[in-house]
Design a protein around this motif. Structure first.
Motif, mmCIF file in Angstrom:
data_model
loop_
_atom_site.group_PDB
_atom_site.id
_atom_site.type_symbol
_atom_site.label_atom_id
_atom_site.label_comp_id
_atom_site.label_asym_id
_atom_site.label_seq_id
_atom_site.Cartn_x
_atom_site.Cartn_y
_atom_site.Cartn_z
ATOM 1 N N LEU A 73 0.830 -1.202 0.000
ATOM 2 C CA LEU A 73 0.000 0.000 0.000
ATOM 3 C C LEU A 73 0.869 1.258 0.000
ATOM 4 O O LEU A 73 0.583 2.229 -0.720
ATOM 5 C CB LEU A 73 -0.919 -0.005 1.219
ATOM 6 N N ASP A 74 1.935 1.254 0.787
ATOM 7 C CA ASP A 74 2.819 2.424 0.828
ATOM 8 C C ASP A 74 3.446 2.701 -0.534
ATOM 9 O O ASP A 74 3.635 3.867 -0.914
ATOM 10 C CB ASP A 74 3.935 2.203 1.856
ATOM 11 N N LYS A 75 3.758 1.641 -1.271
ATOM 12 C CA LYS A 75 4.428 1.808 -2.566
ATOM 13 C C LYS A 75 3.428 1.926 -3.717
ATOM 14 O O LYS A 75 3.834 2.104 -4.877
ATOM 15 C CB LYS A 75 5.368 0.615 -2.813
ATOM 16 N N GLY A 76 2.131 1.788 -3.437
ATOM 17 C CA GLY A 76 1.119 1.893 -4.484
ATOM 18 C C GLY A 76 1.105 0.712 -5.433
ATOM 19 O O GLY A 76 0.686 0.843 -6.595
ATOM 20 N N VAL A 77 1.535 -0.452 -4.959
ATOM 21 C CA VAL A 77 1.569 -1.660 -5.787
ATOM 22 C C VAL A 77 0.318 -2.482 -5.516
ATOM 23 O O VAL A 77 0.031 -2.841 -4.361
ATOM 24 C CB VAL A 77 2.831 -2.501 -5.494
ATOM 25 N N LYS A 107 -8.388 -2.333 -0.073
ATOM 26 C CA LYS A 107 -9.650 -2.737 -0.681
ATOM 27 C C LYS A 107 -9.446 -4.110 -1.326
ATOM 28 O O LYS A 107 -8.576 -4.275 -2.188
ATOM 29 C CB LYS A 107 -10.100 -1.719 -1.736
ATOM 30 N N ILE A 108 -10.247 -5.086 -0.891
ATOM 31 C CA ILE A 108 -10.080 -6.486 -1.297
ATOM 32 C C ILE A 108 -11.223 -6.878 -2.232
ATOM 33 O O ILE A 108 -12.395 -6.637 -1.931
ATOM 34 C CB ILE A 108 -10.083 -7.432 -0.086
ATOM 35 N N ALA A 109 -10.898 -7.492 -3.358
ATOM 36 C CA ALA A 109 -11.909 -7.996 -4.292
ATOM 37 C C ALA A 109 -11.544 -9.417 -4.677
ATOM 38 O O ALA A 109 -10.395 -9.853 -4.511
ATOM 39 C CB ALA A 109 -11.981 -7.121 -5.539
ATOM 40 N N HIS A 110 -12.527 -10.139 -5.190
ATOM 41 C CA HIS A 110 -12.218 -11.476 -5.688
ATOM 42 C C HIS A 110 -13.045 -11.789 -6.919
ATOM 43 O O HIS A 110 -14.039 -11.109 -7.222
ATOM 44 C CB HIS A 110 -12.400 -12.540 -4.607
ATOM 45 N N VAL A 111 -12.604 -12.822 -7.634
ATOM 46 C CA VAL A 111 -13.274 -13.282 -8.854
ATOM 47 C C VAL A 111 -13.669 -14.730 -8.652
ATOM 48 O O VAL A 111 -12.849 -15.558 -8.220
ATOM 49 C CB VAL A 111 -12.353 -13.143 -10.085
ATOM 50 N N GLU A 112 -14.919 -15.048 -8.978
ATOM 51 C CA GLU A 112 -15.406 -16.416 -8.784
ATOM 52 C C GLU A 112 -16.255 -16.838 -9.975
ATOM 53 O O GLU A 112 -16.474 -16.073 -10.929
ATOM 54 C CB GLU A 112 -16.205 -16.512 -7.488
ATOM 55 N N GLY A 113 -16.745 -18.073 -9.937
ATOM 56 C CA GLY A 113 -17.594 -18.609 -10.994
ATOM 57 C C GLY A 113 -16.969 -19.781 -11.719
ATOM 58 O O GLY A 113 -17.658 -20.512 -12.431
ATOM 59 N N ASP A 114 -15.668 -19.963 -11.541
ATOM 60 C CA ASP A 114 -14.981 -21.045 -12.247
ATOM 61 C C ASP A 114 -15.323 -22.421 -11.708
ATOM 62 O O ASP A 114 -15.183 -23.423 -12.404
ATOM 63 C CB ASP A 114 -13.469 -20.846 -12.151
ATOM 64 N N ALA A 148 -9.633 -1.792 -6.478
ATOM 65 C CA ALA A 148 -9.174 -2.832 -5.555
ATOM 66 C C ALA A 148 -7.654 -2.777 -5.421
ATOM 67 O O ALA A 148 -6.934 -2.551 -6.397
ATOM 68 C CB ALA A 148 -9.609 -4.202 -6.055
ATOM 69 N N ASP A 149 -7.173 -2.990 -4.202
ATOM 70 C CA ASP A 149 -5.733 -3.075 -3.952
ATOM 71 C C ASP A 149 -5.229 -4.509 -4.051
ATOM 72 O O ASP A 149 -4.057 -4.731 -4.377
ATOM 73 C CB ASP A 149 -5.414 -2.539 -2.557
ATOM 74 N N VAL A 150 -6.100 -5.452 -3.734
ATOM 75 C CA VAL A 150 -5.766 -6.876 -3.823
ATOM 76 C C VAL A 150 -6.921 -7.575 -4.525
ATOM 77 O O VAL A 150 -8.088 -7.393 -4.144
ATOM 78 C CB VAL A 150 -5.546 -7.512 -2.433
ATOM 79 N N VAL A 151 -6.589 -8.361 -5.554
ATOM 80 C CA VAL A 151 -7.595 -9.143 -6.276
ATOM 81 C C VAL A 151 -7.146 -10.597 -6.244
ATOM 82 O O VAL A 151 -6.042 -10.924 -6.690
ATOM 83 C CB VAL A 151 -7.750 -8.695 -7.738
ATOM 84 N N VAL A 152 -8.007 -11.461 -5.715
ATOM 85 C CA VAL A 152 -7.699 -12.892 -5.724
ATOM 86 C C VAL A 152 -8.757 -13.614 -6.548
ATOM 87 O O VAL A 152 -9.931 -13.245 -6.563
ATOM 88 C CB VAL A 152 -7.621 -13.473 -4.296
ATOM 89 N N THR A 153 -8.311 -14.633 -7.260
ATOM 90 C CA THR A 153 -9.204 -15.357 -8.149
ATOM 91 C C THR A 153 -9.127 -16.843 -7.865
ATOM 92 O O THR A 153 -8.267 -17.318 -7.124
ATOM 93 C CB THR A 153 -8.812 -15.139 -9.627
#
Length: 573
Positions: A73-77, A107-114, A148-153
């Motif tokens: 977050l500090d580095k904007g990655v 901010k956490i997001a995720h992708v589902e449906g697979d 989102a800052d973190v996206v997990v799938t």
């Protein structure tokens, strides 16, 4: 718009845990990605989920993020990874708990449906333990567009975690196939981590420092071209060779199909732009196929094995005695019982180990009791009643369950693809409206052959590199050379027939050969050499990682003009 700098910190579940911190601290990045999933991983996660429904994701990723989220977050990655496995929602929930505990505002997001396992039967996929469609990048794009800052799938294609950030950064559209294909090529190179920076590289002795290779970075441009590099000061090397090797990894021919685009790998051109900087250009794209591939894992039964050490004289006779005794002493014969004798022994050896061969017995059955204690007990009971010098590498176990991987295919429209945004909003992601049935690329013409000349019988690897891997029960072996004259020789010499001669284990199997002239490479797909896939452990090298090196070690007549300058003169023809 300037290039987007995307680093990768994981090539598999079990990769270097410190890599996420190393990549964040090592230099500038816009995105940090990770690939945690493989065919075998999905089976492992499936068994985890059977024990605890709240699991099914890569637990190491959670520890990595807990260690580095504040730094990112500090580095904007922004972090994008497929570590969600079979339970991306569960991983997202666990990440939010970590976020709260650390007092951060990620901010956490995720992708589902697979995950199609509950619908597998109706989709004609049978009754597997896991059934996961390979989704594309657009759910990731939607999540990043929601800041989102973190996206997990879950199970997206390996390259999608790289394609998503690039498509979001440049605002690519669904039909920007050339740009998407370029990003797929870059993603395919860096998704296996340090394999792009010298790991598992055929010419590894040419790399000055391979002690702890740095993880790779793709600087992707708006037109889809990219430069593969790594952080300054890290070990390893990024060269045309290391990138070629990874481009050839686990592909078939010129078309590399995915859910968002079919990438023409055969158009890729590699250029060394400077130290540890390789440009990938020329890649073009076509509409994706109308179906999604599905990863299917099934628990197929139980397996056990015993490895006997056979030393000194009369190796074959000793092995025959062990086989006869074990099989006759079993009260119930397993459904499968397979013997292999590895002649690792040398005559008149000055060490006991190099005077010994290994006799391996693998058993499989649907009943764990058949391959468990009854088999293990017999192997041990032979100790004082069999061949002279009897010993085992280790006492056999009680056996373990094993799985079988098979690919399936379903219409893209039958697979839900949902981005769950940081605020909980659910956004449906439609499949591509433009599709194209996948067809093989017309075989390119071979280059003009070299004129006849004197040759030496030397290992193929004297001039050729190779990279091999697994796709279900099949093995892929990509072979490349580094000069135009070497390519003229390779294209005409390393045929399917020659491959089968050099690799006798493939002699009775179906083998397909593909030419990739821009890479000076040929790629072979050897069908069925891995049985029912890595989880079935049908072969001592179940993921085919060493087949390429076996091929390189085989002797073949190579024109003297193509060889490195040496003093070797034997076997001149």
């Amino acid at each position: 718009m300037s290039s987007v700098r995307i680093g990768n910190c994981s090539g598999f579940y079990g990769d270097r845990v410190s890599a996420m911190r190393e990549m964040l601290e090592g230099g500038e990045l816009d995105y940090l990605t990770g690939d945690y999933l493989a065919e075998l991983t999905m089976l492992i996660l499936g068994r985890d989920r059977m024990k605890d429904p709240s699991l099914g994701y890569a637990k190491t990723f959670l520890r990595q993020v807990e260690d580095t989220l504040g730094l990112a977050l500090d580095k904007g990655v922004k972090i994008v990874a497929n570590a969600g496995g079979l339970n991306p929602a569960g991983l997202a929930h666990a990440l939010r708990e970590v976020n709260t505990r650390l007092g951060l505002n990620a901010k956490i997001a995720h992708v589902e449906g697979d995950d199609l396992v509950s619908r597998a039967d109706e989709l004609g996929l049978g009754s597997p333990l896991t059934a996961n469609a390979y989704l594309g990048a657009w759910g990731i794009v939607e999540a990043l567009s929601a800041d989102a800052d973190v996206v997990v799938t879950g199970r997206v294609t390996d390259a999608s975690v790289i394609v998503g950030p690039a498509a979001h950064h440049f605002g690519w559209k669904r039909d920007d196939f050339d740009q998407l294909a370029g990003a797929v090529a870059a993603g395919h190179v860096i998704e296996c981590g340090t394999q792009a920076t010298g790991g598992n590289y055929a010419f590894f002795t040419e790399i000055p420092n391979l002690g702890r290779p740095g993880f790779p970075i793709a600087e992707i441009n708006a037109d889809g071209s990219s430069v593969i590099t790594k952080h300054a000061g890290t070990d390893g090397e990024v060269s045309v060779g290391t990138v070629t090797a990874q481009l050839l990894y686990e592909i078939t021919g010129g078309r590399y199909a995915g859910p968002d685009v079919t990438t023409r790998i055969d158009n890729a051109v590699l250029t060394q732009e400077g130290p540890d900087r390789v440009l990938i250009s020329g890649v073009t794209g076509e509409a994706p196929p109308p179906q999604y591939k599905v990863s299917l894992n099934t628990l197929a039964g139980f397996r056990n094995e015993a490895t006997f050490i056979v030393t000194g004289l009369d190796i074959e006779a000793k092995a025959d005695l062990a086989k006869t005794q074990l099989e006759s002493w079993l009260t119930k014969k397993p459904a499968e019982l397979v013997w292999t004798l590895a002649r690792t022994d040398h005559p008149d050896s000055d060490t006991e180990e190099t005077a010994s061969a290994l006799l391996r017995c693998v058993v499989r059955d649907s009943d764990p009791k058949v391959i468990g204690r009854p088999f293990s007990a017999v192997a041990v009971e032979m100790a004082l009643a069999s061949y002279p010098g009897f010993s085992l590498t280790a006492p056999p176990s009680n056996g373990q369950p094993y799985g079988v991987f098979t690919p399936g295919y379903v219409d893209a429209g039958s697979v839900p693809h949902v981005a769950v945004l940081p605020d909980g909003t659910r956004v449906d992601i439609a499949p591509s409206t433009l599709t194209q049935d996948l067809e093989a690329v017309d075989e390119p013409e071979r280059p003009e052959p070299l004129p006849p000349q004197s040759s030496l019988s030397v290992p193929l690897g004297t001039i050729a590199g190779a990279r091999s891997g697994d796709k279900g029960g099949n093995a892929n072996v990509g072979v490349w050379v580094r000069t135009d004259d070497q390519w003229k020789w390779l294209a005409h010499t390393l045929t399917v027939e020659m491959l089968k001669e050099l690799l006798p284990e493939a002699a009775d199997l179906n083998v397909t050969r593909y030419q990739l002239p821009h890479l000076r490479a040929v790629n072979f797909v050897i069908e069925g050499i891995l049985g029912q896939g890595v989880a079935s452990q049908a072969r001592f090298d179940p993921q085919a990682k060493g087949i390429g090196e076996w091929l390189r070690s085989r002797h073949i007549d190579i024109p003297i003009s193509l060889l490195p300058v040496t003093d070797e003169k034997e076997d001149s023809r």
